[in-house]
Design a protein around this motif. Sequence first.
Motif, PDB file in Angstrom:
ATOM      1  N   ASP A   1      44.619  22.142 -38.900  1.00 37.82           N
ATOM      2  CA  ASP A   1      43.172  22.369 -38.841  1.00 37.82           C
ATOM      3  C   ASP A   1      42.964  23.669 -38.093  1.00 37.82           C
ATOM      4  O   ASP A   1      43.646  23.923 -37.096  1.00 37.82           O
ATOM      5  N   GLY A   2      42.049  24.473 -38.552  1.00 45.41           N
ATOM      6  CA  GLY A   2      41.875  25.755 -37.865  1.00 45.41           C
ATOM      7  C   GLY A   2      40.828  26.581 -38.574  1.00 45.41           C
ATOM      8  O   GLY A   2      40.080  26.059 -39.420  1.00 45.41           O
ATOM      9  N   PRO A   3      40.782  27.871 -38.276  1.00 46.91           N
ATOM     10  CA  PRO A   3      39.710  28.703 -38.821  1.00 46.91           C
ATOM     11  C   PRO A   3      39.853  29.013 -40.326  1.00 46.91           C
ATOM     12  O   PRO A   3      38.895  29.447 -40.955  1.00 46.91           O
ATOM     13  N   PHE A   4      41.056  28.800 -40.871  1.00 43.83           N
ATOM     14  CA  PHE A   4      41.258  29.046 -42.309  1.00 43.83           C
ATOM     15  C   PHE A   4      41.711  27.747 -42.965  1.00 43.83           C
ATOM     16  O   PHE A   4      42.536  27.022 -42.399  1.00 43.83           O
ATOM     17  N   VAL A   5      41.178  27.460 -44.157  1.00 39.00           N
ATOM     18  CA  VAL A   5      41.613  26.253 -44.857  1.00 39.00           C
ATOM     19  C   VAL A   5      42.506  26.641 -46.034  1.00 39.00           C
ATOM     20  O   VAL A   5      42.380  27.743 -46.591  1.00 39.00           O
ATOM     21  N   LEU A   6      43.398  25.730 -46.377  1.00 38.76           N
ATOM     22  CA  LEU A   6      44.312  25.936 -47.507  1.00 38.76           C
ATOM     23  C   LEU A   6      43.763  25.142 -48.680  1.00 38.76           C
ATOM     24  O   LEU A   6      43.602  23.920 -48.581  1.00 38.76           O
ATOM     25  N   GLU A   7      43.471  25.836 -49.789  1.00 40.86           N
ATOM     26  CA  GLU A   7      42.859  25.158 -50.941  1.00 40.86           C
ATOM     27  C   GLU A   7      43.613  25.521 -52.214  1.00 40.86           C
ATOM     28  O   GLU A   7      44.426  26.440 -52.221  1.00 40.86           O
ATOM     29  N   GLY A   8      43.289  24.814 -53.296  1.00 41.07           N
ATOM     30  CA  GLY A   8      43.877  25.161 -54.578  1.00 41.07           C
ATOM     31  C   GLY A   8      44.609  23.992 -55.203  1.00 41.07           C
ATOM     32  O   GLY A   8      44.492  22.851 -54.757  1.00 41.07           O
ATOM     33  N   VAL A   9      45.367  24.300 -56.246  1.00 39.71           N
ATOM     34  CA  VAL A   9      46.037  23.270 -57.041  1.00 39.71           C
ATOM     35  C   VAL A   9      47.505  23.676 -57.188  1.00 39.71           C
ATOM     36  O   VAL A   9      47.792  24.799 -57.607  1.00 39.71           O
ATOM     37  N   GLY A  10      48.426  22.762 -56.859  1.00 38.40           N
ATOM     38  CA  GLY A  10      49.850  23.079 -56.964  1.00 38.40           C
ATOM     39  C   GLY A  10      50.181  24.309 -56.141  1.00 38.40           C
ATOM     40  O   GLY A  10      49.794  24.421 -54.975  1.00 38.40           O
ATOM     41  N   LEU A  11      50.882  25.264 -56.764  1.00 40.58           N
ATOM     42  CA  LEU A  11      51.191  26.507 -56.056  1.00 40.58           C
ATOM     43  C   LEU A  11      50.273  27.648 -56.497  1.00 40.58           C
ATOM     44  O   LEU A  11      50.645  28.817 -56.459  1.00 40.58           O
ATOM     45  N   MET A  12      49.073  27.283 -56.928  1.00 38.15           N
ATOM     46  CA  MET A  12      48.016  28.282 -57.147  1.00 38.15           C
ATOM     47  C   MET A  12      47.015  28.051 -56.012  1.00 38.15           C
ATOM     48  O   MET A  12      46.101  27.227 -56.120  1.00 38.15           O
ATOM     49  N   LEU A  13      47.241  28.747 -54.909  1.00 40.58           N
ATOM     50  CA  LEU A  13      46.583  28.382 -53.653  1.00 40.58           C
ATOM     51  C   LEU A  13      45.757  29.535 -53.096  1.00 40.58           C
ATOM     52  O   LEU A  13      45.896  30.682 -53.535  1.00 40.58           O
ATOM     53  N   ALA A  14      44.933  29.206 -52.130  1.00 40.84           N
ATOM     54  CA  ALA A  14      44.170  30.243 -51.425  1.00 40.84           C
ATOM     55  C   ALA A  14      43.956  29.809 -49.985  1.00 40.84           C
ATOM     56  O   ALA A  14      43.824  28.617 -49.693  1.00 40.84           O
ATOM     57  N   LEU A  15      43.947  30.802 -49.107  1.00 46.51           N
ATOM     58  CA  LEU A  15      43.492  30.585 -47.731  1.00 46.51           C
ATOM     59  C   LEU A  15      42.045  31.047 -47.685  1.00 46.51           C
ATOM     60  O   LEU A  15      41.743  32.168 -48.104  1.00 46.51           O
TER      61      LEU A  15
ATOM     62  N   LEU B   1      36.665  25.814 -77.642  1.00 45.84           N
ATOM     63  CA  LEU B   1      36.911  25.833 -76.196  1.00 45.84           C
ATOM     64  C   LEU B   1      38.266  26.493 -75.929  1.00 45.84           C
ATOM     65  O   LEU B   1      39.298  26.051 -76.453  1.00 45.84           O
ATOM     66  N   ILE B   2      38.250  27.555 -75.133  1.00 45.91           N
ATOM     67  CA  ILE B   2      39.476  28.309 -74.833  1.00 45.91           C
ATOM     68  C   ILE B   2      39.792  28.178 -73.340  1.00 45.91           C
ATOM     69  O   ILE B   2      38.948  28.521 -72.497  1.00 45.91           O
ATOM     70  N   TYR B   3      40.990  27.683 -73.028  1.00 47.44           N
ATOM     71  CA  TYR B   3      41.437  27.697 -71.638  1.00 47.44           C
ATOM     72  C   TYR B   3      42.332  28.910 -71.440  1.00 47.44           C
ATOM     73  O   TYR B   3      43.347  29.056 -72.138  1.00 47.44           O
ATOM     74  N   ASP B   4      41.970  29.734 -70.481  1.00 45.30           N
ATOM     75  CA  ASP B   4      42.826  30.853 -70.093  1.00 45.30           C
ATOM     76  C   ASP B   4      43.767  30.349 -68.992  1.00 45.30           C
ATOM     77  O   ASP B   4      43.366  30.214 -67.839  1.00 45.30           O
ATOM     78  N   GLU B   5      44.992  30.048 -69.403  1.00 45.30           N
ATOM     79  CA  GLU B   5      45.996  29.572 -68.430  1.00 45.30           C
ATOM     80  C   GLU B   5      47.083  30.634 -68.236  1.00 45.30           C
ATOM     81  O   GLU B   5      48.245  30.327 -67.989  1.00 45.30           O
ATOM     82  N   VAL B   6      46.642  31.887 -68.380  1.00 44.46           N
ATOM     83  CA  VAL B   6      47.565  33.017 -68.197  1.00 44.46           C
ATOM     84  C   VAL B   6      48.243  32.934 -66.838  1.00 44.46           C
ATOM     85  O   VAL B   6      49.439  33.198 -66.692  1.00 44.46           O
ATOM     86  N   GLN B   7      47.477  32.539 -65.832  1.00 41.72           N
ATOM     87  CA  GLN B   7      48.033  32.467 -64.478  1.00 41.72           C
ATOM     88  C   GLN B   7      48.380  31.033 -64.079  1.00 41.72           C
ATOM     89  O   GLN B   7      49.365  30.793 -63.385  1.00 41.72           O
ATOM     90  N   SER B   8      47.580  30.082 -64.522  1.00 38.01           N
ATOM     91  CA  SER B   8      47.721  28.702 -64.026  1.00 38.01           C
ATOM     92  C   SER B   8      48.757  27.896 -64.801  1.00 38.01           C
ATOM     93  O   SER B   8      49.176  26.832 -64.338  1.00 38.01           O
ATOM     94  N   GLY B   9      49.173  28.397 -65.982  1.00 35.40           N
ATOM     95  CA  GLY B   9      50.004  27.593 -66.878  1.00 35.40           C
ATOM     96  C   GLY B   9      51.477  27.557 -66.515  1.00 35.40           C
ATOM     97  O   GLY B   9      51.935  28.235 -65.589  1.00 35.40           O
ATOM     98  N   LEU B  10      52.203  26.720 -67.244  1.00 31.74           N
ATOM     99  CA  LEU B  10      53.667  26.615 -67.155  1.00 31.74           C
ATOM    100  C   LEU B  10      54.165  26.101 -65.806  1.00 31.74           C
ATOM    101  O   LEU B  10      55.130  26.619 -65.250  1.00 31.74           O
ATOM    102  N   GLY B  11      53.500  25.100 -65.300  1.00 37.93           N
ATOM    103  CA  GLY B  11      54.020  24.355 -64.156  1.00 37.93           C
ATOM    104  C   GLY B  11      53.399  24.689 -62.828  1.00 37.93           C
ATOM    105  O   GLY B  11      53.480  23.905 -61.891  1.00 37.93           O
ATOM    106  N   ARG B  12      52.771  25.866 -62.724  1.00 38.69           N
ATOM    107  CA  ARG B  12      52.301  26.313 -61.408  1.00 38.69           C
ATOM    108  C   ARG B  12      51.358  25.314 -60.744  1.00 38.69           C
ATOM    109  O   ARG B  12      51.348  25.180 -59.520  1.00 38.69           O
ATOM    110  N   CYS B  13      50.555  24.631 -61.537  1.00 43.88           N
ATOM    111  CA  CYS B  13      49.529  23.768 -60.922  1.00 43.88           C
ATOM    112  C   CYS B  13      49.983  22.315 -60.762  1.00 43.88           C
ATOM    113  O   CYS B  13      49.150  21.421 -60.550  1.00 43.88           O
TER     114      CYS B  13
END
Length: 414
Positions: free
Chosen positions: A328-342, A220-232
């Motif tokens: 609350d509005g037409p766009f929601v804020l989702e994600g984990v820690g500072l790895m987020l999406a509108l 099992l390989i986790y690719d945490e290239v972007q999510s790793g080292l505190g971001r989440c």
Amino acid sequence: MTGIDAYEACVNPAWLEVLRQCGLDAQSLAADGCWLCLDDGRRLLDFVAGYGAAAIGHNPPELLTRLAQDLRDLAPNLHPLGWSEAAGALAEPLLGLAGLPGGKALFASSGAEAVEGALKLARMAGGRARAIGFDGGFHGLTLAATQLAGSGFWRQGLPADADCLRLPWGDLAALEGALAANDVAAVLLEPVQGTAGARAWSGDALHRLAALCRQHGAWLIYDEVQSGLGRCGAWFAYQALGGPPPDMLLLAKGLSGGVLPVSALLYRDAIYQAVFARPGCAKIHGSTFGGNRLALRCGLHMLEALRGLDAPARAAGQSDYLRRAWPDGPFVLEGVGLMLALRATPRAKSRFGEQAAGALWLQLLAEGVLTAPAAHDPDALRLLPPLTVGRAELDYFLNACQRAVTALEEEATT
Ligand SMILES: Cc1ncc(COP(=O)(O)O)c(C=O)c1O
């Protein structure tokens, strides 16, 4: 030829055309912390930050000073017939933080190189060829990584590799079926998918997935290239989600500070024993620049900086602040820690059109905020601010979002 003409003639005119259409063809003259300064006079709040690589902001002064000192050190930067003190010094804490104590680290230069290394070691260690990825996933643009990417866009013009299988994201029944023949070397996934717009596996799903991999002998390989080292909000995203440790974990972006290319493949000792510990095989995998002294020093300085910042707690705190303030509005804020999406809601799409996320992206740019459209989800914009982002910048972002949505509402009513 100089400047933009040389770029247009000799590098990538098609990309330049895209930038022109978005009004992003100005030269970036300077970057400092969370901000980019363009030669047309604009300042942009950079919530892309090199897709998270500038984890402590652009051009962090302390890191640059330390690297300047390292440059003056006369030890060889490359010494392929020697060993490196910095490698051990960086490997030990990374393995501990990643939940792989007793494992080994292999250093490389890019995220994709770590991905390729992991797939190769998984295949060598198990004598199996097949690898599995998931829809929505992104692992870089080298050949095997592209074969496991969760969108056919990246495979245009490439022959299919029958040993690389892609499954629907989150579909554990499909995974069980694909593993049943006990011929899969590796299952590769991002605990939080970046390019799909910060889409996270649940901790429970990761536990079930890890159990299936164990049962069928797949690494099992986790690719945490972007999510790793505190971001989440934890050192690694899988920990933030409550999942189990993997057999291999990949990290890159945050380790580089966006300054020097460095990536790491952290993996279990059993894999090391099966690949490198065989007679004559101690150097069976590696690369010229993998583990060069400056890159490793950069990794060491970044780890120290992220620890000093208490990056996981800081990411969690700033994320909570944004979530609490998000209306609350037409766009929601989702994600984990500072790895987020509108993400555009159905209401946003009915009001602002199918391209609601794209329209918001342009409005935010006009308001001086840079976000990134999510390549694997047309309804999402990715947010990857530096982990050093302050409350003032978060407020700037929130106000810009409010003005951008108001502008979209006004456009929709005229
Ligand atoms: C999750 C993930 N894996 C791998 C990569 C590839 O990294 P690199 O571009 O350094 O090769 C990326 C790059 O964006 C990524 O986001």
